[in-house]
Design a protein around this motif. Structure first.
Motif, PDB file in Angstrom:
ATOM      1  N   PHE A   1       0.855  -1.185   0.000  1.00 21.20           N
ATOM      2  CA  PHE A   1       0.000   0.000   0.000  1.00 21.20           C
ATOM      3  C   PHE A   1       0.892   1.236   0.000  1.00 21.20           C
ATOM      4  CE2 PHE A   1      -2.057  -3.480   2.143  1.00 21.20           C
ATOM      5  CZ  PHE A   1      -3.355  -3.486   1.631  1.00 21.20           C
ATOM      6  N   MET A   2       0.506   2.255  -0.760  1.00 20.29           N
ATOM      7  CA  MET A   2       1.229   3.509  -0.739  1.00 20.29           C
ATOM      8  C   MET A   2       0.968   4.229   0.583  1.00 20.29           C
ATOM      9  SD  MET A   2       2.800   3.537  -3.661  1.00 20.29           S
ATOM     10  CE  MET A   2       2.850   1.732  -3.606  1.00 20.29           C
ATOM     11  N   ALA A   3       1.981   4.913   1.091  1.00 24.12           N
ATOM     12  CA  ALA A   3       1.859   5.587   2.384  1.00 24.12           C
ATOM     13  C   ALA A   3       0.964   6.819   2.307  1.00 24.12           C
ATOM     14  CB  ALA A   3       3.242   5.978   2.908  1.00 24.12           C
ATOM     15  N   ASN A   4       0.682   7.295   1.103  1.00 22.18           N
ATOM     16  CA  ASN A   4      -0.208   8.427   0.887  1.00 22.18           C
ATOM     17  C   ASN A   4      -1.558   7.879   0.415  1.00 22.18           C
ATOM     18  OD1 ASN A   4      -1.522  10.321  -1.194  1.00 22.18           O
ATOM     19  ND2 ASN A   4      -0.139  11.716  -0.108  1.00 22.18           N
ATOM     20  N   ALA A   5      -2.659   8.256   1.104  1.00 23.48           N
ATOM     21  CA  ALA A   5      -3.968   7.672   0.824  1.00 23.48           C
ATOM     22  C   ALA A   5      -4.436   7.942  -0.605  1.00 23.48           C
ATOM     23  CB  ALA A   5      -4.998   8.197   1.821  1.00 23.48           C
ATOM     24  N   ASP A   6      -4.290   9.183  -1.074  1.00 26.68           N
ATOM     25  CA  ASP A   6      -4.717   9.495  -2.438  1.00 26.68           C
ATOM     26  C   ASP A   6      -3.886   8.726  -3.466  1.00 26.68           C
ATOM     27  OD1 ASP A   6      -6.642  11.214  -1.516  1.00 26.68           O
ATOM     28  OD2 ASP A   6      -5.391  13.006  -1.707  1.00 26.68           O
ATOM     29  N   ALA A   7      -2.588   8.677  -3.225  1.00 24.21           N
ATOM     30  CA  ALA A   7      -1.713   7.936  -4.137  1.00 24.21           C
ATOM     31  C   ALA A   7      -2.054   6.458  -4.119  1.00 24.21           C
ATOM     32  CB  ALA A   7      -0.249   8.152  -3.749  1.00 24.21           C
ATOM     33  N   ASP A   8      -2.415   5.931  -2.951  1.00 22.44           N
ATOM     34  CA  ASP A   8      -2.755   4.511  -2.860  1.00 22.44           C
ATOM     35  C   ASP A   8      -4.023   4.202  -3.636  1.00 22.44           C
ATOM     36  OD1 ASP A   8      -2.161   1.869  -1.551  1.00 22.44           O
ATOM     37  OD2 ASP A   8      -4.217   2.198  -0.839  1.00 22.44           O
ATOM     38  N   ALA A   9      -4.987   5.114  -3.613  1.00 20.18           N
ATOM     39  CA  ALA A   9      -6.212   4.903  -4.387  1.00 20.18           C
ATOM     40  C   ALA A   9      -5.898   4.848  -5.880  1.00 20.18           C
ATOM     41  CB  ALA A   9      -7.212   6.015  -4.086  1.00 20.18           C
ATOM     42  N   ARG A  10      -5.040   5.745  -6.351  1.00 18.40           N
ATOM     43  CA  ARG A  10      -4.642   5.732  -7.764  1.00 18.40           C
ATOM     44  C   ARG A  10      -3.829   4.490  -8.088  1.00 18.40           C
ATOM     45  NH1 ARG A  10      -3.305  11.083  -6.621  1.00 18.40           N
ATOM     46  NH2 ARG A  10      -1.092  10.828  -7.135  1.00 18.40           N
ATOM     47  N   PHE A  11      -2.972   4.102  -7.161  1.00 15.78           N
ATOM     48  CA  PHE A  11      -2.169   2.889  -7.336  1.00 15.78           C
ATOM     49  C   PHE A  11      -3.081   1.670  -7.496  1.00 15.78           C
ATOM     50  CE2 PHE A  11      -0.142  -0.838  -5.349  1.00 15.78           C
ATOM     51  CZ  PHE A  11       0.995  -0.954  -6.134  1.00 15.78           C
ATOM     52  N   GLY A  12      -4.087   1.559  -6.642  1.00 13.13           N
ATOM     53  CA  GLY A  12      -5.004   0.423  -6.719  1.00 13.13           C
ATOM     54  C   GLY A  12      -5.760   0.381  -8.033  1.00 13.13           C
ATOM     55  N   LEU A  13      -6.190   1.545  -8.518  1.00  7.65           N
ATOM     56  CA  LEU A  13      -6.917   1.605  -9.781  1.00  7.65           C
ATOM     57  C   LEU A  13      -6.024   1.214 -10.952  1.00  7.65           C
ATOM     58  CD1 LEU A  13      -9.448   2.352 -11.381  1.00  7.65           C
ATOM     59  CD2 LEU A  13      -8.650   4.719 -11.409  1.00  7.65           C
ATOM     60  N   MET A  14      -4.807   1.763 -10.979  1.00 10.19           N
ATOM     61  CA  MET A  14      -3.884   1.429 -12.062  1.00 10.19           C
ATOM     62  C   MET A  14      -3.513  -0.050 -12.021  1.00 10.19           C
ATOM     63  SD  MET A  14      -1.278   4.660 -12.175  1.00 10.19           S
ATOM     64  CE  MET A  14      -1.858   6.328 -12.504  1.00 10.19           C
ATOM     65  N   LEU A  15      -3.295  -0.566 -10.820  1.00  9.74           N
ATOM     66  CA  LEU A  15      -2.922  -1.972 -10.670  1.00  9.74           C
ATOM     67  C   LEU A  15      -4.038  -2.872 -11.170  1.00  9.74           C
ATOM     68  CD1 LEU A  15      -0.856  -4.004  -9.612  1.00  9.74           C
ATOM     69  CD2 LEU A  15      -1.923  -3.803  -7.360  1.00  9.74           C
ATOM     70  N   ASN A  16      -5.258  -2.536 -10.839  1.00 10.20           N
ATOM     71  CA  ASN A  16      -6.395  -3.334 -11.301  1.00 10.20           C
ATOM     72  C   ASN A  16      -6.490  -3.302 -12.825  1.00 10.20           C
ATOM     73  OD1 ASN A  16      -9.087  -4.752 -10.743  1.00 10.20           O
ATOM     74  ND2 ASN A  16      -9.749  -2.982 -11.910  1.00 10.20           N
ATOM     75  N   ASN A  17      -6.333  -2.125 -13.409  1.00 10.93           N
ATOM     76  CA  ASN A  17      -6.411  -2.015 -14.870  1.00 10.93           C
ATOM     77  C   ASN A  17      -5.312  -2.817 -15.555  1.00 10.93           C
ATOM     78  OD1 ASN A  17      -8.648  -0.365 -14.777  1.00 10.93           O
ATOM     79  ND2 ASN A  17      -7.479   1.534 -14.906  1.00 10.93           N
ATOM     80  N   LEU A  18      -4.083  -2.664 -15.061  1.00 10.63           N
ATOM     81  CA  LEU A  18      -2.962  -3.370 -15.679  1.00 10.63           C
ATOM     82  C   LEU A  18      -3.106  -4.881 -15.534  1.00 10.63           C
ATOM     83  CD1 LEU A  18      -0.047  -1.044 -14.527  1.00 10.63           C
ATOM     84  CD2 LEU A  18      -0.823  -1.385 -16.881  1.00 10.63           C
ATOM     85  N   SER A  19      -3.562  -5.335 -14.384  1.00 11.28           N
ATOM     86  CA  SER A  19      -3.693  -6.781 -14.159  1.00 11.28           C
ATOM     87  C   SER A  19      -4.832  -7.385 -14.969  1.00 11.28           C
ATOM     88  CB  SER A  19      -3.900  -7.071 -12.670  1.00 11.28           C
ATOM     89  OG  SER A  19      -5.124  -6.531 -12.215  1.00 11.28           O
ATOM     90  N   GLN A  20      -5.802  -6.541 -15.391  1.00  9.81           N
ATOM     91  CA  GLN A  20      -6.913  -7.011 -16.206  1.00  9.81           C
ATOM     92  C   GLN A  20      -6.668  -6.807 -17.699  1.00  9.81           C
ATOM     93  OE1 GLN A  20      -9.602  -8.646 -15.040  1.00  9.81           O
ATOM     94  NE2 GLN A  20      -8.707  -8.519 -12.988  1.00  9.81           N
ATOM     95  N   GLY A  21      -5.467  -6.316 -18.033  1.00  9.64           N
ATOM     96  CA  GLY A  21      -5.150  -6.105 -19.438  1.00  9.64           C
ATOM     97  C   GLY A  21      -5.758  -4.856 -20.030  1.00  9.64           C
ATOM     98  N   VAL A  22      -6.207  -3.935 -19.165  1.00  9.26           N
ATOM     99  CA  VAL A  22      -6.795  -2.679 -19.632  1.00  9.26           C
ATOM    100  C   VAL A  22      -5.676  -1.671 -19.882  1.00  9.26           C
ATOM    101  CG1 VAL A  22      -8.357  -0.774 -19.062  1.00  9.26           C
ATOM    102  CG2 VAL A  22      -8.906  -3.115 -18.339  1.00  9.26           C
ATOM    103  N   PHE A  23      -5.672  -1.065 -21.064  1.00 10.83           N
ATOM    104  CA  PHE A  23      -4.635  -0.101 -21.391  1.00 10.83           C
ATOM    105  C   PHE A  23      -4.706   1.079 -20.426  1.00 10.83           C
ATOM    106  CE2 PHE A  23      -3.395   3.851 -23.603  1.00 10.83           C
ATOM    107  CZ  PHE A  23      -2.047   3.561 -23.809  1.00 10.83           C
ATOM    108  N   THR A  24      -3.564   1.442 -19.866  1.00 12.75           N
ATOM    109  CA  THR A  24      -3.483   2.559 -18.929  1.00 12.75           C
ATOM    110  C   THR A  24      -2.443   3.538 -19.425  1.00 12.75           C
ATOM    111  OG1 THR A  24      -4.087   1.117 -17.071  1.00 12.75           O
ATOM    112  CG2 THR A  24      -3.058   3.211 -16.526  1.00 12.75           C
TER     113      THR A  24
END
Length: 396
Positions: A249-272
């Motif tokens: 988890f990112m130590a910054n809450a806003d950054a962690d939310a963006r990290f989670g979204l990008m991670l989900n997209n990349l792991s699902q094969g969604v272009f980011t």
């Protein structure tokens, strides 16, 4: 068919429903061979449901890997089903299947008949029944087996057939599934080992030569798979990344939310586009860059049932050691001739906001923010946002 079968197989033989013991044994042997061949790469998993549906004329067979919790269909092989129905099952109906509650709660290894545990007539008013099951020329009855795969994955081996053939097919189909359970369980265990080996090799290769920054590899659910020495040091300090229960988890809450979204997209094969995050904590400023790693060819039979999961490489760079805020950055006007509005955008980006978030804070459109950023990059001689953040950190 049943009367003819009785005359051909002899009245003295033990029966499983209408089927004789010899016939059930022969079907089970053929099916076990098909499973073993697919597991060791000498055959295809598509042949497994083919053997089952061929042994029970008028039925269709299916074998799939489903993660109920993540609503993910990871593998599908069917036989004797119209391609359009197979396609719609993969894309939509697998996720609204009314049999899911039963199968998700059933123990691993169980084989059951739909008419005994949850008949299709119980959900006759559903979209699944009316738009997918019923149009397929009377295949409302079924037999199936569940085996737990790996980390939430469920392997289901099913056969659907006309309700009128329940007494003829039902008990024999369940008995066949029970007899090949060991073969399928061994195949899944082998696939699990092979998948882990493939994933570990990919993860290790991704970080082995990246010594200039913290580098680590994660799955879509944030589970850590590999990390270099700098990443381990970062985890230990907890200044930028926090690891709990082997998940990051990112130590910054806003950054962690963006990290989670990008991670989900990349792991699902969604272009980011621009999988990059810049953020600040009390310990400093950080830039995170993410990229999906290449996966092994899922068409290889011996790993297709449990296909390798998409892994994501994360690179983390510290921009400046410890600057509590972005300051006024007024020097940018004299050094690079940035306008006050451009300096304002730099300040928002330096605080870790995305372009869209900065636009919202500044009361401008995203298009205007991007135009300003392009101008800033040109004036500062940088080619991307990460380089700009690094330049700003050095000016502090």
């Amino acid at each position: 068919m049943g009367a003819a079968a009785g005359r051909l197989w002899g009245m003295g033989q033990r029966r499983v429903g209408i089927f004789s013991e010899d016939h059930v044994a022969a079907i089970s042997a053929d099916l076990a061979t098909a499973i073993d061949s697919a597991a060791f790469g000498s055959g295809s998993w598509d042949e497994v449901p083919a053997v089952l549906s061929h042994a029970f004329p008028g039925s269709f067979g299916g074998l799939w890997n489903m993660n109920f919790a993540e609503r993910s269909l990871n593998f599908l092989a069917v036989r004797n089903i119209d391609p359009a129905f197979a396609k719609s099952f993969r894309e939509h109906f697998a996720y609204i299947n009314p049999w899911i509650p039963y199968w998700s709660g059933a123990r691993s290894g169980i084989a059951a008949l739909s008419e005994e545990v949850f008949p299709a007539r119980n959900f006759a008013d559903t979209e699944f029944y009316n738009d997918w099951l019923r149009p397929q020329k009377d295949v409302e009855a079924g037999a199936g087996m569940k085996i737990v795969g790996d980390r939430g994955e469920t392997i289901q081996f099913i056969m659907n057939f006309p309700l009128s053939l329940s007494e003829t097919y039902g008990k024999a189909a369940v008995e066949v599934l029970r007899r090949v359970r060991g073969n399928l369980e061994r195949s899944i265990s082998l696939a699990r080992v092979m998948r882990t080996s493939v994933e570990q090799a990919v993860a290790a290769a991704a970080v082995v030569e990246r010594n200039q920054c913290a580098a680590f590899v994660v799955e879509g659910n944030r589970l850590m798979r590999e990390a270099n020495e700098k990443a381990l040091q970062s985890f230990s300090s907890g200044r930028a990344v926090i690891v709990r229960n082997d998940r990051c988890f990112m130590a910054n809450a806003d950054a962690d939310a963006r990290f989670g979204l990008m991670l989900n997209n990349l792991s699902q094969g969604v272009f980011t586009d621009g999988a990059r995050i810049t953020f600040r904590t009390s310990a400093g400023a950080w830039q995170v860059t993410m990229a999906a790693l290449p996966t092994a060819d899922p068409s290889r039979s011996n790993i297709s049932l449990l296909p390798p999961r998409q892994l994501v490489l994360v690179l983390m760079t510290q921009l400046n050691p410890a600057t509590p805020d972005a300051g006024d950055l007024s020097a940018l006007s004299a050094i690079f001739a940035l306008t006050p509005s451009e300096i304002g955008l730099c300040r928002r980006l330096f605080l870790g906001e995305s372009v869209s978030e900065a636009a919202d804070r500044l009361g401008i459109t995203v298009e205007t923010a991007r135009t300003r950023l392009k101008s800033i990059l040109q004036k500062t001689g940088t080619s991307r946002q990460g380089q700009l953040m690094l330049l700003l950190s050095r000016l502090k």
